[in-house]
Design a protein around this motif. Structure first.
Motif, PDB file in Angstrom:
ATOM      1  N   ARG A  57      66.091  78.530  64.036  1.00  0.00           N
ATOM      2  CA  ARG A  57      64.706  78.066  64.182  1.00  0.00           C
ATOM      3  C   ARG A  57      63.764  79.262  64.236  1.00  0.00           C
ATOM      4  O   ARG A  57      62.715  79.261  63.582  1.00  0.00           O
ATOM      5  CB  ARG A  57      64.558  77.201  65.415  1.00  0.00           C
TER       6      ARG A  57
ATOM      7  N   GLU B  72      56.569  72.440  54.543  1.00  0.00           N
ATOM      8  CA  GLU B  72      55.839  71.736  53.479  1.00  0.00           C
ATOM      9  C   GLU B  72      54.367  72.135  53.445  1.00  0.00           C
ATOM     10  O   GLU B  72      53.775  72.254  52.365  1.00  0.00           O
ATOM     11  CB  GLU B  72      55.973  70.228  53.665  1.00  0.00           C
TER      12      GLU B  72
ATOM     13  N   GLN C 264      69.161  72.204  58.948  1.00  0.00           N
ATOM     14  CA  GLN C 264      68.971  70.751  58.901  1.00  0.00           C
ATOM     15  C   GLN C 264      70.288  70.054  58.579  1.00  0.00           C
ATOM     16  O   GLN C 264      70.647  69.066  59.217  1.00  0.00           O
ATOM     17  CB  GLN C 264      67.915  70.397  57.852  1.00  0.00           C
TER      18      GLN C 264
ATOM     19  N   ASP D 111      72.481  69.875  61.367  1.00  0.00           N
ATOM     20  CA  ASP D 111      71.884  69.121  62.462  1.00  0.00           C
ATOM     21  C   ASP D 111      71.642  70.039  63.661  1.00  0.00           C
ATOM     22  O   ASP D 111      71.907  69.698  64.810  1.00  0.00           O
ATOM     23  CB  ASP D 111      72.773  67.932  62.851  1.00  0.00           C
TER      24      ASP D 111
ATOM     25  N   GLU E 124      60.028  70.898  59.300  1.00  0.00           N
ATOM     26  CA  GLU E 124      59.909  70.548  57.884  1.00  0.00           C
ATOM     27  C   GLU E 124      58.440  70.402  57.494  1.00  0.00           C
ATOM     28  O   GLU E 124      58.025  70.832  56.406  1.00  0.00           O
ATOM     29  CB  GLU E 124      60.664  69.251  57.602  1.00  0.00           C
ATOM     30  N   SER E 125      57.646  69.844  58.377  1.00  0.00           N
ATOM     31  CA  SER E 125      56.216  69.696  58.123  1.00  0.00           C
ATOM     32  C   SER E 125      55.542  71.062  57.960  1.00  0.00           C
ATOM     33  O   SER E 125      54.670  71.239  57.100  1.00  0.00           O
ATOM     34  CB  SER E 125      55.581  68.917  59.272  1.00  0.00           C
ATOM     35  N   GLN E 126      55.948  72.025  58.770  1.00  0.00           N
ATOM     36  CA  GLN E 126      55.392  73.372  58.657  1.00  0.00           C
ATOM     37  C   GLN E 126      55.768  74.004  57.318  1.00  0.00           C
ATOM     38  O   GLN E 126      54.919  74.622  56.655  1.00  0.00           O
ATOM     39  CB  GLN E 126      55.902  74.249  59.794  1.00  0.00           C
TER      40      GLN E 126
ATOM     41  N   ASP F  90      63.988  69.046  66.551  1.00  0.00           N
ATOM     42  CA  ASP F  90      62.871  68.344  65.916  1.00  0.00           C
ATOM     43  C   ASP F  90      62.682  68.835  64.481  1.00  0.00           C
ATOM     44  O   ASP F  90      61.719  69.528  64.175  1.00  0.00           O
ATOM     45  CB  ASP F  90      61.594  68.516  66.730  1.00  0.00           C
ATOM     46  N   PRO F  91      63.600  68.472  63.592  1.00  0.00           N
ATOM     47  CA  PRO F  91      63.518  68.985  62.217  1.00  0.00           C
ATOM     48  C   PRO F  91      62.270  68.515  61.481  1.00  0.00           C
ATOM     49  O   PRO F  91      61.782  69.205  60.590  1.00  0.00           O
ATOM     50  CB  PRO F  91      64.786  68.441  61.561  1.00  0.00           C
ATOM     51  N   GLU F  92      61.717  67.368  61.858  1.00  0.00           N
ATOM     52  CA  GLU F  92      60.529  66.847  61.168  1.00  0.00           C
ATOM     53  C   GLU F  92      59.335  67.784  61.342  1.00  0.00           C
ATOM     54  O   GLU F  92      58.585  68.029  60.402  1.00  0.00           O
ATOM     55  CB  GLU F  92      60.167  65.438  61.679  1.00  0.00           C
ATOM     56  N   GLU F  93      59.177  68.308  62.561  1.00  0.00           N
ATOM     57  CA  GLU F  93      58.060  69.203  62.831  1.00  0.00           C
ATOM     58  C   GLU F  93      58.209  70.502  62.043  1.00  0.00           C
ATOM     59  O   GLU F  93      57.258  70.986  61.431  1.00  0.00           O
ATOM     60  CB  GLU F  93      57.995  69.483  64.341  1.00  0.00           C
TER      61      GLU F  93
END
Length: 164
Positions: free
Chosen positions: A21, A96, A80, A83, A92-94, A87-90
């Protein structure tokens, strides 16, 4: 011993996940640092449009941002799939967000490049048109001057004939 081994493996996995991370976040920070400054993209000093476009094209250079983003994505994908992130979504959002911004900068660079090539051509064509119109006007003026001179000669001949 097997339960101790499992605890140690879990600890190691937790450390590895935290390091992954940090690596993703570090590469994203490096990518963001390479992006153009907002004020530099907006403000420029130039004497003409071509100067503005050249300055903008230089300003839009994202340096090594794409390489840093690539590294962030590689590490993120591995983490990812393992696993490893809470909080992979957060995260991943960065990733993207930086990727979309780089895409927008690349699009702007392409547009500026097109304009940089187009504007001198457009100016040249407009100058050619203007020069052609000026030449036509000069010919027309010259023709009018010739016509006026002929009219004056004719008038002078007519006056001489009237005196006879």
């Amino acid at each position: 011993m097997s339960s101790q081994s499992t605890l140690a493996d879990d600890d190691l996995f937790g450390e590895a996940a935290a390091e992954m991370r940090e690596e993703v976040e570090g590469h994203l920070a490096d990518a963001r640092a390479e992006l153009p400054d907002a004020d530099a993209v907006w403000e420029t000093e130039a004497d003409n449009v071509l100067g503005v476009l050249n300055a903008l094209r230089s300003t839009l250079d994202a340096g090594e941002a794409e390489a840093h983003l690539r590294q962030a994505k590689k590490t993120f994908i591995v983490g990812q799939r393992a696993d490893a992130f809470d909080d992979p979504e957060e995260l991943e959002s960065q990733v993207e967000g930086v990727e979309e911004l780089l895409g927008a900068i690349e699009d702007a660079e392409e547009l500026v490049g097109d304009l940089t090539g187009t504007m001198p051509q457009l100016r040249s064509r407009l100058q050619d048109l203007s020069d052609g119109e000026q030449a036509s006007e000069a010919e027309a003026d010259s023709g009018e001057a010739d016509s006026s001179a002929e009219d004056a000669d004719a008038d002078a001949d007519g006056d001489a004939d009237a005196d006879d």
